[in-house]
Design an enzyme around this catalytic site. Structure first.
Site, short mmCIF file in Angstrom:
data_model
loop_
_atom_site.label_atom_id
_atom_site.label_comp_id
_atom_site.label_asym_id
_atom_site.label_seq_id
_atom_site.Cartn_x
_atom_site.Cartn_y
_atom_site.Cartn_z
N ALA A 30 -13.64 32.22 1.76
CA ALA A 30 -12.77 33.33 1.10
C ALA A 30 -13.20 34.69 1.38
CB ALA A 30 -12.45 32.94 -0.43
N ASP B 35 -16.24 34.81 -1.62
CA ASP B 35 -16.94 33.71 -2.32
C ASP B 35 -18.16 33.45 -1.98
OD1 ASP B 35 -14.55 34.04 -3.66
OD2 ASP B 35 -13.75 31.97 -3.21
N ASN C 244 -18.29 22.60 5.83
CA ASN C 244 -17.74 23.26 7.10
C ASN C 244 -16.41 23.24 7.41
OD1 ASN C 244 -18.14 24.99 9.31
ND2 ASN C 244 -17.70 22.95 10.18
N ASP D 292 -23.07 8.14 1.73
CA ASP D 292 -23.91 9.43 2.69
C ASP D 292 -24.71 10.22 1.60
OD1 ASP D 292 -22.88 8.56 5.16
OD2 ASP D 292 -21.28 10.14 4.95
N ASN E 222 -27.19 18.56 6.27
CA ASN E 222 -25.81 18.84 6.22
C ASN E 222 -25.50 20.27 6.31
OD1 ASN E 222 -24.53 16.31 6.34
ND2 ASN E 222 -23.67 16.34 4.43
N GLU E 223 -26.01 20.85 5.04
CA GLU E 223 -25.64 22.54 5.00
C GLU E 223 -26.56 22.98 4.02
OE1 GLU E 223 -22.32 20.71 4.05
OE2 GLU E 223 -23.23 20.35 2.20
#
Length: 263
Positions: free
Chosen positions: A183, A148, A162, A45, A120-121
């Site tokens: 966090a 964080d 995620n 990936d 993805n992110e």
């Protein structure tokens, strides 16, 4: 049909790439690393993420095929022993094009704005200490985050970073983005929602950090450090990525294989 080919760089991926090129040449497929119709990724990936970012400027006209050299991945339909079958289907059958949403990220500093696309992110942390930023949704103040960091994912990316943060797994047919906290600090003084937030297409969120903070920014596998950031806007991109499917492998089957296993 014109194709481009990227491999992970290890010996096995190199060997599979050479096998693909030889078989593709025999079938009359034309290699074109500049303006292909299909981009073939051999590795994992992560290799497909690299392929996407290499050809993202052509995302409206190219489609992608992934070959996994290990276990089947979320973006890979084909395994290492199936190269001959893949080439045969590419040469003789028309694929079904499956579209997945992308994430648009606009980072603004005093020098101007830069736009990025993520498959993805997008992740955001402070390089030194607690990350603090105001979060606005559709230009309305929502919360002040302390913790964080923040991860904003696409539906196809919802199974990655995620998910490890307790976010929901979202089917890629849904045009949405998901905001997950890393966090967060929650007490009598500081308060965030404390759960993932899912925004539909045409909604957007703005992250407003302290411009004095040095930030660690991730766009998929790409990592960079920036300071002087005044705002970051995230929304579902107008563009989508297309995957060329020559056989069905439903998203939920991929999720089961990755996290639960075959029964």
């Amino acid at each position: 049909m014109k194709y481009a080919l990227l491999d992970r760089g290890d010996q096995l991926s190199h060997e599979l790439a050479e096998q693909f090129r030889s078989l593709a040449y025999a079938k009359g497929l034309e290699m074109d690393e500049t303006s292909p119709d299909i981009v073939v990724s051999i590795g994992g990936d992560g290799t497909l993420l690299q392929a996407f970012h290499r050809f993202k400027s052509q995302v409206n006209r190219v489609s992608f095929i992934g070959v996994h050299t290990g276990h089947l991945g979320f973006y890979a339909d084909w395994q290492k022993g199936e190269i001959p079958e893949l080439v045969e289907m590419m040469a003789n059958s028309k694929p079904t094009l499956i579209e997945y949403p992308l994430l648009q990220v606009v980072i603004t500093t005093a020098e101007g704005s830069t736009e990025y696309l993520a498959l993805n992110e997008f992740s955001l942390k402070s390089v030194d200490g607690t990350f603090v930023a105001a979060i606005h949704i559709n230009d309305v103040p929502f919360e002040t985050f302390r913790g964080d960091g923040i991860v904003i994912s696409t539906p196809s990316g919802s199974t990655g970073y995620n998910k490890s943060l307790g976010g929901a797994v979202i089917h890629p047919s849904l045009e949405a983005l998901q905001i997950a906290e890393m966090a967060s600090i929650n007490n009598r003084v500081y308060r965030t929602l404390g759960s993932p937030v899912i925004l539909p297409k045409h909604h957007h969120c703005d992250i407003l950090p302290d411009p004095e903070d040095e930030l660690a920014i991730g766009i998929d596998h790409l990592v960079m450090q920036m300071n002087g950031v005044t705002s970051i806007m995230c929304k579902v991109a107008d563009n989508k990525i297309s995957f060329a499917r020559h056989r069905p492998f439903p998203f939920w089957s991929r999720v089961r294989e990755a996290f639960i296993g075959s029964s």
